[in-house]
Design a protein around this motif. Sequence first.
Motif, mmCIF file in Angstrom:
data_model
loop_
_atom_site.group_PDB
_atom_site.id
_atom_site.type_symbol
_atom_site.label_atom_id
_atom_site.label_comp_id
_atom_site.label_asym_id
_atom_site.label_seq_id
_atom_site.Cartn_x
_atom_site.Cartn_y
_atom_site.Cartn_z
ATOM 1 N N ALA A 250 0.832 -1.211 0.000
ATOM 2 C CA ALA A 250 0.000 0.000 0.000
ATOM 3 C C ALA A 250 0.863 1.255 0.000
ATOM 4 O O ALA A 250 0.540 2.247 -0.667
ATOM 5 C CB ALA A 250 -0.939 -0.005 1.199
ATOM 6 N N ASN A 257 -1.583 4.303 -0.545
ATOM 7 C CA ASN A 257 -2.949 4.188 -0.024
ATOM 8 C C ASN A 257 -2.929 4.207 1.495
ATOM 9 O O ASN A 257 -2.691 3.182 2.149
ATOM 10 C CB ASN A 257 -3.615 2.907 -0.542
ATOM 11 N N GLU A 259 -5.350 4.637 3.572
ATOM 12 C CA GLU A 259 -6.452 3.926 4.226
ATOM 13 C C GLU A 259 -6.055 2.489 4.533
ATOM 14 O O GLU A 259 -6.298 1.985 5.638
ATOM 15 C CB GLU A 259 -7.691 3.956 3.331
ATOM 16 N N TYR A 260 -5.433 1.825 3.560
ATOM 17 C CA TYR A 260 -5.014 0.435 3.789
ATOM 18 C C TYR A 260 -3.823 0.345 4.740
ATOM 19 O O TYR A 260 -3.683 -0.640 5.473
ATOM 20 C CB TYR A 260 -4.719 -0.262 2.459
#
Length: 276
Positions: A250, A257, A259-260
């Motif tokens: 991620a 990312n 969020e991940y």
Amino acid sequence: LAAPAAQAQIITPQASPKSTVMQRVGLTDITIVYSRPGVKARNIFGTVVPFGMRWRTGANATTSIKFSDDVTIEGKKVPAGEYGLYTIPNKTEWLVVLNKNTKLGADVDGFKDDQDVARFTIKPYKLPAKVETFTINFTDLTPATANVALEWEMTGAKFKITADVDSKVMAQIDEKITKAATPAPGDLALAAVYYYDNNKDPKQALAWMEKANAAEPTKFWNLNTEAKIRLKMKDYAGATKAAEASKKAALAATPPNGEYVKMNEELIAEAKKMGK
């Protein structure tokens, strides 16, 4: 003398405008077409819509409900197709009827019981706020179910539709994975997610997800699912390892990312706590 030129009829807004609501429930498309009368300072149920009398569940044309696949409504099997949605409201109970005739409109005296597809009763309830215009909505969605809510003035009533999801998904898994010589990594991942989400064989879900991740090791969302499957199986060390790999992938994504990253950090902390 020349004949007067033909003129188009004046078009004005309908007092009860037509509306269409659509919703996919599971793998089934459901479409409801109805007209929306207003309260207009009237008492609705028991007066405008008399108790104990058949109602077209709206205004103008009969309200219709269409299913792309077979469904179950309040325990009643309903084949794919389009039906008239009729109701008989009472103070404490409504009778809902699905009938093959969608063309009666206001002529509900022409109703024929032998064309019924399903009948079931539902309980009305008081709404927290007044609904001026008759409204039909899909509510309480799950991967396989939805409620159809009927709301007008201070009264609501709803019924539950259940779509046949599992047999269709399992048939696809059988075709694309079990019977396939070389299953696609994406199909393996989707099958693993379906098994995880629906509490099916976790060992099989893990085997499919491991194969998917071996073929596509940068897909951090699938690595995260592997971590979740392992956590569910109480393989805390394996869950931590998969979550760390997901976090790394991620962070390496373009753009990264976050969020991940956060999801994986939370999963790692949970695995360590549960593994003590």
